[in-house]
Motif scaffolding. Sequence first.
Motif, PDB file in Angstrom:
ATOM      1  N   ALA A 183      60.803 138.655  70.411  1.00 28.63           N
ATOM      2  CA  ALA A 183      60.754 137.191  70.413  1.00 28.63           C
ATOM      3  C   ALA A 183      61.985 136.599  69.747  1.00 28.63           C
ATOM      4  CB  ALA A 183      59.484 136.721  69.703  1.00 28.63           C
ATOM      5  N   TRP A 184      62.374 137.141  68.596  1.00 35.30           N
ATOM      6  CA  TRP A 184      63.561 136.674  67.884  1.00 35.30           C
ATOM      7  C   TRP A 184      64.802 136.801  68.769  1.00 35.30           C
ATOM      8  CZ3 TRP A 184      65.222 133.988  63.852  1.00 35.30           C
ATOM      9  CH2 TRP A 184      66.456 134.262  63.267  1.00 35.30           C
ATOM     10  N   ARG A 185      64.923 137.938  69.434  1.00 32.68           N
ATOM     11  CA  ARG A 185      66.089 138.162  70.297  1.00 32.68           C
ATOM     12  C   ARG A 185      66.131 137.155  71.441  1.00 32.68           C
ATOM     13  NH1 ARG A 185      65.138 143.080  70.906  1.00 32.68           N
ATOM     14  NH2 ARG A 185      64.023 143.041  72.885  1.00 32.68           N
ATOM     15  N   TYR A 186      65.001 136.936  72.078  1.00 32.23           N
ATOM     16  CA  TYR A 186      64.957 136.006  73.203  1.00 32.23           C
ATOM     17  C   TYR A 186      65.305 134.585  72.762  1.00 32.23           C
ATOM     18  CZ  TYR A 186      63.185 133.194  77.075  1.00 32.23           C
ATOM     19  OH  TYR A 186      63.073 132.286  78.103  1.00 32.23           O
ATOM     20  N   LEU A 187      64.713 134.140  71.673  1.00 35.59           N
ATOM     21  CA  LEU A 187      64.923 132.760  71.226  1.00 35.59           C
ATOM     22  C   LEU A 187      66.364 132.514  70.797  1.00 35.59           C
ATOM     23  CD1 LEU A 187      61.559 132.368  69.306  1.00 35.59           C
ATOM     24  CD2 LEU A 187      62.217 131.164  71.409  1.00 35.59           C
ATOM     25  N   LEU A 188      66.990 133.509  70.159  1.00 35.39           N
ATOM     26  CA  LEU A 188      68.401 133.341  69.788  1.00 35.39           C
ATOM     27  C   LEU A 188      69.305 133.360  71.006  1.00 35.39           C
ATOM     28  CD1 LEU A 188      67.368 133.604  66.911  1.00 35.39           C
ATOM     29  CD2 LEU A 188      69.319 135.093  66.415  1.00 35.39           C
ATOM     30  N   GLN A 189      68.989 134.214  71.969  1.00 34.37           N
ATOM     31  CA  GLN A 189      69.809 134.257  73.173  1.00 34.37           C
ATOM     32  C   GLN A 189      69.715 132.957  73.972  1.00 34.37           C
ATOM     33  OE1 GLN A 189      68.153 137.810  74.923  1.00 34.37           O
ATOM     34  NE2 GLN A 189      69.696 139.153  74.011  1.00 34.37           N
ATOM     35  N   ARG A 190      68.551 132.323  73.948  1.00 38.45           N
ATOM     36  CA  ARG A 190      68.359 131.090  74.707  1.00 38.45           C
ATOM     37  C   ARG A 190      68.840 129.854  73.961  1.00 38.45           C
ATOM     38  NH1 ARG A 190      68.154 129.127  78.218  1.00 38.45           N
ATOM     39  NH2 ARG A 190      66.176 128.133  78.788  1.00 38.45           N
ATOM     40  N   PHE A 191      68.640 129.825  72.624  1.00 37.69           N
ATOM     41  CA  PHE A 191      68.876 128.585  71.889  1.00 37.69           C
ATOM     42  C   PHE A 191      69.896 128.712  70.753  1.00 37.69           C
ATOM     43  CE2 PHE A 191      64.649 128.381  73.766  1.00 37.69           C
ATOM     44  CZ  PHE A 191      64.777 127.223  74.517  1.00 37.69           C
ATOM     45  N   GLY A 192      70.347 129.908  70.482  1.00 35.25           N
ATOM     46  CA  GLY A 192      71.404 130.066  69.494  1.00 35.25           C
ATOM     47  C   GLY A 192      72.756 129.738  70.103  1.00 35.25           C
ATOM     48  N   SER A 193      73.727 129.469  69.252  1.00 39.88           N
ATOM     49  CA  SER A 193      75.084 129.210  69.740  1.00 39.88           C
ATOM     50  C   SER A 193      75.916 130.483  69.616  1.00 39.88           C
ATOM     51  CB  SER A 193      75.734 128.084  68.929  1.00 39.88           C
ATOM     52  OG  SER A 193      75.776 128.418  67.541  1.00 39.88           O
ATOM     53  N   ARG A 194      76.929 130.582  70.446  1.00 48.25           N
ATOM     54  CA  ARG A 194      77.760 131.780  70.402  1.00 48.25           C
ATOM     55  C   ARG A 194      78.439 131.899  69.041  1.00 48.25           C
ATOM     56  NH1 ARG A 194      82.078 134.257  74.771  1.00 48.25           N
ATOM     57  NH2 ARG A 194      82.691 136.033  73.451  1.00 48.25           N
ATOM     58  N   ALA A 195      78.396 133.080  68.471  1.00 51.48           N
ATOM     59  CA  ALA A 195      78.987 133.292  67.152  1.00 51.48           C
ATOM     60  C   ALA A 195      80.504 133.161  67.225  1.00 51.48           C
ATOM     61  CB  ALA A 195      78.610 134.669  66.615  1.00 51.48           C
ATOM     62  N   PRO A 196      81.107 132.420  66.284  1.00 48.63           N
ATOM     63  CA  PRO A 196      82.565 132.276  66.290  1.00 48.63           C
ATOM     64  C   PRO A 196      83.256 133.551  65.830  1.00 48.63           C
ATOM     65  CG  PRO A 196      81.624 131.175  64.380  1.00 48.63           C
ATOM     66  CD  PRO A 196      80.469 131.635  65.211  1.00 48.63           C
ATOM     67  N   GLY A 197      84.497 133.698  66.203  1.00 51.18           N
ATOM     68  CA  GLY A 197      85.279 134.837  65.753  1.00 51.18           C
ATOM     69  C   GLY A 197      85.339 135.958  66.772  1.00 51.18           C
ATOM     70  N   PRO A 198      85.990 137.062  66.419  1.00 57.82           N
ATOM     71  CA  PRO A 198      86.158 138.201  67.331  1.00 57.82           C
ATOM     72  C   PRO A 198      84.905 139.068  67.369  1.00 57.82           C
ATOM     73  CG  PRO A 198      87.211 138.684  65.246  1.00 57.82           C
ATOM     74  CD  PRO A 198      86.679 137.274  65.129  1.00 57.82           C
ATOM     75  N   VAL A 199      83.876 138.553  67.998  1.00 65.95           N
ATOM     76  CA  VAL A 199      82.574 139.224  68.026  1.00 65.95           C
ATOM     77  C   VAL A 199      82.174 139.519  69.464  1.00 65.95           C
ATOM     78  CG1 VAL A 199      81.864 138.035  65.918  1.00 65.95           C
ATOM     79  CG2 VAL A 199      81.278 137.052  68.141  1.00 65.95           C
ATOM     80  N   PRO A 200      81.194 140.410  69.669  1.00 63.68           N
ATOM     81  CA  PRO A 200      80.688 140.648  71.031  1.00 63.68           C
ATOM     82  C   PRO A 200      80.168 139.354  71.647  1.00 63.68           C
ATOM     83  CG  PRO A 200      79.896 142.347  69.519  1.00 63.68           C
ATOM     84  CD  PRO A 200      80.565 141.302  68.674  1.00 63.68           C
TER      85      PRO A 200
END
Length: 293
Positions: free
Chosen positions: A138-155
Motif C-alpha cells: 500500500a505504501w509503495r502504491y500510494l507514493l508511486q501515485r501521489f508522491g513527487s519525483r525525488a530530486p537529485g541523481p536518483v533512480p
Amino acid sequence: MTSERTRAWTPPAAIDLRATLGLHRRGSGDPAFRYGRDGSVWRAIHTPDGPGTLTVRVEFDHVVGRAWGDGADWLLDALPAMLGADDTPEDMPIHDDVVAGLAARSSGLRIGSSGRVWEALVPAILEQKVVGAEAFRAWRYLLQRFGSRAPGPVPHDMRVPPPQPLWASIPVWEWHRSGAEPVRMRTIRGAGSIDVERHADRLDVLRGVGPWTVAETRGRAVGDADAVPVGDFHIPSLVGQTLIGERVDDARMLELLEPYAGHRYRVIRMIGLHGVWPQRRGHRMSIRDYRAI
C-alpha cells in the motif's frame, strides 16, 4: 537537476548507517528509500521547506551528507539528529550477559530523530494489524501515485512522500487500489486533524492510533529510546526468546524490559538486529488482497 548541498559531520562514536537509518525502510521496494552499493543510504523526505533527497555515507571518521531539492538545507541541518547526535546509548544499564552481548554487537546503533512525524505515522498506520508485505504494498502504491519525483541523481522511480494535506485528498478508489482497507484510510485522514509535527506527544488522542502506532512513530520521528510497541505480533516472542529463552506476552515483555527503562526501544532494536527468533509455530498470517473485494 537541482544543485547539490554537502555537509561533513564527525559523530561522537562510530555509526552503523544501516542499523540506524534502516528502520525507515518500508520494505525492499520502498520508493522513498535506497541502499547504495557504496554503503550509502538514500532517503526522499518531504521537509518543512519542500521535497528533498538525502544521501549519507561514512568516510573514515566522519559522515558525509549530500542533499538536493528545496529541502536540501533542512536535511543537512537535521543530519546529526537523524544519526543520533542526541542519543545516549552509554547511559543504558547492563544487567545481564545477554544484553551485554547485544550491546557489544550493536555498538554502531543510534536512536535518531528524523524530525518528520507524519512520514513515520502514515506507514505505521498502514502496518496496523497486517503483515508487512501488505502494508508495504500500500505504501509503495500510494507514493508511486501521489508522491513527487525525488530530486537529485536518483533512480526514476524514487519518490518523495506526499505532504500531510495531500493525503486527505486521495480518492477512496485509490486507497482501494493500494490494498489498504477503509479503516486505515479513515485513520490516516483523521490524523490530519492536528499538526502532528508540533504535537508528537499527543498522537494518542487520534482515533485509531493506539500505543503500538504511537511507539512505532516516536521511535523513528523523535528518537524516543524508550518507546515500546505494545501489541506487536512478533516483538514479545522475540524479546522473550532472546532474553530468557521462551515466548512471552506483552505483560511479561514489559516486566523483562523494566530494568532498562529509558532505553527499552533501544533494547528492542538491538534484539531485532541480533536477537534469537523463536521457532515458527502454526501457519503464517496470510497476505490479504483487499483490492479483489
